[in-house]
Design a protein around this motif. Structure first.
Motif, PDB file in Angstrom:
ATOM      1  N   ARG A  59       0.804  -1.235   0.000  1.00 20.45           N
ATOM      2  CA  ARG A  59       0.000   0.000   0.000  1.00 20.45           C
ATOM      3  C   ARG A  59       0.831   1.275   0.000  1.00 20.45           C
ATOM      4  O   ARG A  59       0.277   2.371   0.127  1.00 20.45           O
ATOM      5  CB  ARG A  59      -0.973  -0.009   1.178  1.00 20.45           C
ATOM      6  CG  ARG A  59      -0.344   0.137   2.548  1.00 20.45           C
ATOM      7  CD  ARG A  59      -1.430   0.143   3.614  1.00 20.45           C
ATOM      8  NE  ARG A  59      -0.906   0.215   4.961  1.00 20.45           N
ATOM      9  CZ  ARG A  59      -0.683   1.353   5.620  1.00 20.45           C
ATOM     10  NH1 ARG A  59      -0.941   2.505   5.052  1.00 20.45           N
ATOM     11  NH2 ARG A  59      -0.218   1.324   6.859  1.00 20.45           N
ATOM     12  N   ALA A  63       8.078   4.772   2.649  1.00 20.60           N
ATOM     13  CA  ALA A  63       7.971   5.689   3.800  1.00 20.60           C
ATOM     14  C   ALA A  63       9.315   6.328   4.138  1.00 20.60           C
ATOM     15  O   ALA A  63       9.492   6.875   5.225  1.00 20.60           O
ATOM     16  CB  ALA A  63       7.411   4.950   5.010  1.00 20.60           C
ATOM     17  N   GLN A  65      13.434   6.771   4.910  1.00 25.89           N
ATOM     18  CA  GLN A  65      14.418   6.056   5.727  1.00 25.89           C
ATOM     19  C   GLN A  65      13.729   5.196   6.784  1.00 25.89           C
ATOM     20  O   GLN A  65      12.787   5.642   7.434  1.00 25.89           O
ATOM     21  CB  GLN A  65      15.335   7.082   6.418  1.00 25.89           C
ATOM     22  CG  GLN A  65      16.265   6.492   7.455  1.00 25.89           C
ATOM     23  CD  GLN A  65      17.217   5.462   6.860  1.00 25.89           C
ATOM     24  OE1 GLN A  65      17.701   5.634   5.751  1.00 25.89           O
ATOM     25  NE2 GLN A  65      17.470   4.385   7.586  1.00 25.89           N
ATOM     26  N   ASP A  66      14.198   3.960   6.942  1.00 31.69           N
ATOM     27  CA  ASP A  66      13.681   3.106   8.011  1.00 31.69           C
ATOM     28  C   ASP A  66      14.201   3.642   9.342  1.00 31.69           C
ATOM     29  O   ASP A  66      15.400   3.574   9.633  1.00 31.69           O
ATOM     30  CB  ASP A  66      14.139   1.650   7.807  1.00 31.69           C
ATOM     31  CG  ASP A  66      13.463   0.720   8.793  1.00 31.69           C
ATOM     32  OD1 ASP A  66      13.359   1.094   9.988  1.00 31.69           O
ATOM     33  OD2 ASP A  66      13.030  -0.365   8.389  1.00 31.69           O
ATOM     34  N   LEU A  67      13.273   4.187  10.116  1.00 35.39           N
ATOM     35  CA  LEU A  67      13.672   4.853  11.354  1.00 35.39           C
ATOM     36  C   LEU A  67      14.044   3.860  12.448  1.00 35.39           C
ATOM     37  O   LEU A  67      14.521   4.258  13.510  1.00 35.39           O
ATOM     38  CB  LEU A  67      12.553   5.793  11.816  1.00 35.39           C
ATOM     39  CG  LEU A  67      12.201   6.907  10.808  1.00 35.39           C
ATOM     40  CD1 LEU A  67      11.003   7.712  11.290  1.00 35.39           C
ATOM     41  CD2 LEU A  67      13.397   7.815  10.557  1.00 35.39           C
ATOM     42  N   ILE A  85      24.228  11.337  10.668  1.00 33.61           N
ATOM     43  CA  ILE A  85      23.309  11.069   9.553  1.00 33.61           C
ATOM     44  C   ILE A  85      23.897  11.545   8.226  1.00 33.61           C
ATOM     45  O   ILE A  85      23.614  11.001   7.166  1.00 33.61           O
ATOM     46  CB  ILE A  85      21.951  11.781   9.790  1.00 33.61           C
ATOM     47  CG1 ILE A  85      21.306  11.304  11.080  1.00 33.61           C
ATOM     48  CG2 ILE A  85      20.996  11.498   8.645  1.00 33.61           C
ATOM     49  CD1 ILE A  85      20.004  12.018  11.379  1.00 33.61           C
ATOM     50  N   ALA A 118      12.520  10.498   2.296  1.00 31.25           N
ATOM     51  CA  ALA A 118      13.385  10.187   1.164  1.00 31.25           C
ATOM     52  C   ALA A 118      12.637   9.384   0.098  1.00 31.25           C
ATOM     53  O   ALA A 118      13.038   9.390  -1.072  1.00 31.25           O
ATOM     54  CB  ALA A 118      14.610   9.416   1.629  1.00 31.25           C
ATOM     55  N   ASP A 149      15.912  15.777   2.336  1.00 31.86           N
ATOM     56  CA  ASP A 149      17.188  15.341   1.768  1.00 31.86           C
ATOM     57  C   ASP A 149      16.935  14.459   0.565  1.00 31.86           C
ATOM     58  O   ASP A 149      15.813  14.379   0.065  1.00 31.86           O
ATOM     59  CB  ASP A 149      18.076  14.674   2.837  1.00 31.86           C
ATOM     60  CG  ASP A 149      17.475  13.416   3.437  1.00 31.86           C
ATOM     61  OD1 ASP A 149      16.593  12.817   2.803  1.00 31.86           O
ATOM     62  OD2 ASP A 149      17.886  13.025   4.539  1.00 31.86           O
TER      63      ASP A 149
HETATM   64  O1  T3D Z   1      19.422   8.305   8.077  1.00 38.19           O
HETATM   65  C1  T3D Z   1      18.582   9.207   8.271  1.00 38.19           C
HETATM   66  O2  T3D Z   1      17.725   9.172   9.153  1.00 38.19           O
HETATM   67  C2  T3D Z   1      18.628  10.351   7.308  1.00 38.19           C
HETATM   68  C3  T3D Z   1      17.747  10.128   6.176  1.00 38.19           C
HETATM   69  C4  T3D Z   1      16.509  10.590   6.236  1.00 38.19           C
HETATM   70  C5  T3D Z   1      15.619  10.376   5.104  1.00 38.19           C
HETATM   71  C6  T3D Z   1      14.178  10.245   5.517  1.00 38.19           C
HETATM   72  O3  T3D Z   1      13.466   9.620   4.780  1.00 38.19           O
HETATM   73  S1  T3D Z   1      13.645  10.960   6.959  1.00 38.19           S
HETATM   74  C7  T3D Z   1      11.896  10.587   6.946  1.00 38.19           C
HETATM   75  C8  T3D Z   1      11.630   9.191   7.411  1.00 38.19           C
HETATM   76  N1  T3D Z   1      10.225   8.809   7.235  1.00 38.19           N
HETATM   77  C9  T3D Z   1       9.276   9.211   8.053  1.00 38.19           C
HETATM   78  O4  T3D Z   1       9.468   9.949   8.998  1.00 38.19           O
HETATM   79  C10 T3D Z   1       7.886   8.659   7.788  1.00 38.19           C
HETATM   80  C11 T3D Z   1       7.441   7.786   8.940  1.00 38.19           C
HETATM   81  N2  T3D Z   1       6.176   7.138   8.652  1.00 38.19           N
HETATM   82  C12 T3D Z   1       5.002   7.791   8.744  1.00 38.19           C
HETATM   83  O5  T3D Z   1       4.900   8.953   9.035  1.00 38.19           O
HETATM   84  C13 T3D Z   1       3.782   6.957   8.493  1.00 38.19           C
HETATM   85  O6  T3D Z   1       4.109   5.585   8.591  1.00 38.19           O
HETATM   86  C14 T3D Z   1       3.158   7.195   7.087  1.00 38.19           C
HETATM   87  C15 T3D Z   1       2.520   8.594   7.057  1.00 38.19           C
HETATM   88  C16 T3D Z   1       4.210   7.072   5.980  1.00 38.19           C
HETATM   89  C17 T3D Z   1       2.051   6.151   6.825  1.00 38.19           C
HETATM   90  O7  T3D Z   1       1.166   6.165   7.915  1.00 38.19           O
HETATM   91  P1  T3D Z   1       0.113   4.956   8.105  1.00 38.19           P
HETATM   92  O8  T3D Z   1      -0.765   5.332   9.248  1.00 38.19           O
HETATM   93  O9  T3D Z   1      -0.543   4.699   6.802  1.00 38.19           O
HETATM   94  O10 T3D Z   1       0.999   3.652   8.430  1.00 38.19           O
HETATM   95  P2  T3D Z   1       1.729   3.312   9.829  1.00 38.19           P
HETATM   96  O11 T3D Z   1       0.828   2.528  10.683  1.00 38.19           O
HETATM   97  O12 T3D Z   1       2.352   4.522  10.396  1.00 38.19           O
HETATM   98  O13 T3D Z   1       2.935   2.363   9.294  1.00 38.19           O
HETATM   99  C18 T3D Z   1       2.705   0.988   8.971  1.00 38.19           C
HETATM  100  C19 T3D Z   1       3.921   0.228   9.446  1.00 38.19           C
HETATM  101  O14 T3D Z   1       5.080   0.714   8.752  1.00 38.19           O
HETATM  102  C20 T3D Z   1       4.185   0.452  10.924  1.00 38.19           C
HETATM  103  O15 T3D Z   1       4.746  -0.740  11.444  1.00 38.19           O
HETATM  104  P3  T3D Z   1       3.861  -1.720  12.389  1.00 38.19           P
HETATM  105  O16 T3D Z   1       3.378  -0.886  13.526  1.00 38.19           O
HETATM  106  O17 T3D Z   1       2.749  -2.201  11.505  1.00 38.19           O
HETATM  107  O18 T3D Z   1       4.832  -2.797  12.795  1.00 38.19           O
HETATM  108  C21 T3D Z   1       5.229   1.531  10.908  1.00 38.19           C
HETATM  109  O19 T3D Z   1       6.042   1.531  12.071  1.00 38.19           O
HETATM  110  C22 T3D Z   1       6.049   1.138   9.698  1.00 38.19           C
HETATM  111  N3  T3D Z   1       6.758   2.288   9.171  1.00 38.19           N
HETATM  112  C23 T3D Z   1       6.230   3.336   8.486  1.00 38.19           C
HETATM  113  N4  T3D Z   1       7.187   4.196   8.177  1.00 38.19           N
HETATM  114  C24 T3D Z   1       8.332   3.708   8.660  1.00 38.19           C
HETATM  115  C25 T3D Z   1       8.071   2.484   9.293  1.00 38.19           C
HETATM  116  N5  T3D Z   1       9.021   1.768   9.889  1.00 38.19           N
HETATM  117  C26 T3D Z   1      10.276   2.264   9.861  1.00 38.19           C
HETATM  118  N6  T3D Z   1      10.590   3.423   9.266  1.00 38.19           N
HETATM  119  C27 T3D Z   1       9.674   4.173   8.652  1.00 38.19           C
HETATM  120  N7  T3D Z   1      10.015   5.313   8.032  1.00 38.19           N
END
Ligand code: T3D
Length: 267
Positions: A59, A63, A65-67, A85, A118, A149
């Motif tokens: 779906r 999302a 970077q894997d946080l 970072i 990203a 970034d």
């Molecule tokens: O190294 C560095 O850090 C520097 C590089 C940075 C580059 C970047 O990309 S920084 C930005 C990183 N991304 C985010 O901050 C986005 C985080 N995710 C969200 O805000 C939300 O998940 C979404 C808005 C994308 C989607 O929301 P929703 O409600 O549809 O889904 P959810 O329930 O939040 O996520 C579903 C699963 O995916 C959930 O896991 P679970 O609980 O079912 O086991 C969630 O933890 C996982 N997930 C989503 N995004 C990430 C993630 N796991 C790890 N990293 C993620 N970015």
């Protein structure tokens, strides 16, 4: 052996790369970033590949970077040394963004769901961005104390102008696909059920076109963004001079005059 998280399919001249960690919304681990770069390198080196199509499994598109990736996630142990970072960007995201932007073939993104952080930058760095109607784009960086970034600070103001770029980056709100298209951030929105086929059709069309001219078009436009009008005109003449000696130019003009479909070969 590490888990394969980039699925690769060949559809004629189209190399389809599917981000495949749906349980984490295709968030990027360092291993996944490496696999994606290898897959792009392989597509660039393969003479039979004339277009790359990038999409996500499940779906989401990605999302970002894997946080939770232990290689980059900040430790909660106050005694642990903080991670840099910037090094993560240097080693993984910068080479990936540059690889995408220098591919010898066009790259189409089929954004099948949310593209955040990203993941959004990577999608927007592709040459054509198609999205399903339920897809969305989120500049998630500000919510975790970072800046856009993977090319986001360069791409966003150029695509939508400073005011909208800053609104998106500062507020980090979800932008629906239809609004993204209206802003000029992406090129087309399609019904979700039609996205995969429509994106493949667009990629197949590009694969049948004069690949080298398409790659040079991207290069010329990227370069023109930092040139004045006079310099851009001269750069066009240099590139056009080179293309004028290409097989595809001869073939394109001959096919037009012969009233037959062209057979382009250059890459
Ligand atoms: O190294 C560095 O850090 C520097 C590089 C940075 C580059 C970047 O990309 S920084 C930005 C990183 N991304 C985010 O901050 C986005 C985080 N995710 C969200 O805000 C939300 O998940 C979404 C808005 C994308 C989607 O929301 P929703 O409600 O549809 O889904 P959810 O329930 O939040 O996520 C579903 C699963 O995916 C959930 O896991 P679970 O609980 O079912 O086991 C969630 O933890 C996982 N997930 C989503 N995004 C990430 C993630 N796991 C790890 N990293 C993620 N970015």
């Amino acid at each position: 052996m590490s888990e394969q998280v980039i699925q690769i399919e060949q559809h004629g001249g189209v190399r389809l790369l599917r981000l495949n960690r749906p349980e984490a919304l295709n968030a990027f681990t360092t291993g996944m970033l490496g696999q994606l770069r290898q897959a792009l390198d392989a597509a660039a080196d393969d003479a039979g590949t004339r277009c790359v199509l990038l999409t996500g499994a499940g779906r989401a598109f990605s999302a970002g970077q894997d946080l939770a990736d232990p290689q980059v996630a900040p430790s909660r142990d106050p005694a642990a040394a903080p991670k840099d970072i910037g090094l993560m960007l240097e080693h993984h995201y910068i080479p990936l963004a540059l690889r995408l932007r220098s591919m010898p073939v066009p790259v189409v993104a089929a954004v099948n769901g949310v593209a955040a952080g990203a993941g959004a930058s990577l999608a927007l760095g592709c040459d054509l961005v198609l999205a399903g109607e339920s897809a969305s784009f989120i500049q998630a960086f500000s919510k975790i104390g970072l800046i856009p970034d993977c090319g986001g600070t360069w791409l966003l103001p150029r695509l939508v102008g400073r005011a909208k770029a800053l609104e998106m980056a500062l507020l980090g709100e979800k932008l629906k696909a239809a609004d993204a298209a209206a802003l000029g951030l992406i090129s087309r929105v399609l019904p979700d059920a039609e996205l995969a086929d429509a994106a493949l059709a667009v990629a197949r069309k590009l694969a049948g076109m004069p690949t080298r001219a398409l790659a040079e078009t991207r290069r010329a436009m990227d370069e023109a963004l930092r040139l004045d009008f006079d310099a851009a005109l001269r750069r066009e003449a240099v590139l056009q001079s080179q293309l004028g000696f290409s097989h595809d130019y001869l073939e394109g003009t001959a096919a037009f005059l012969d009233k037959r479909p062209p057979e382009f070969k250059d890459r």
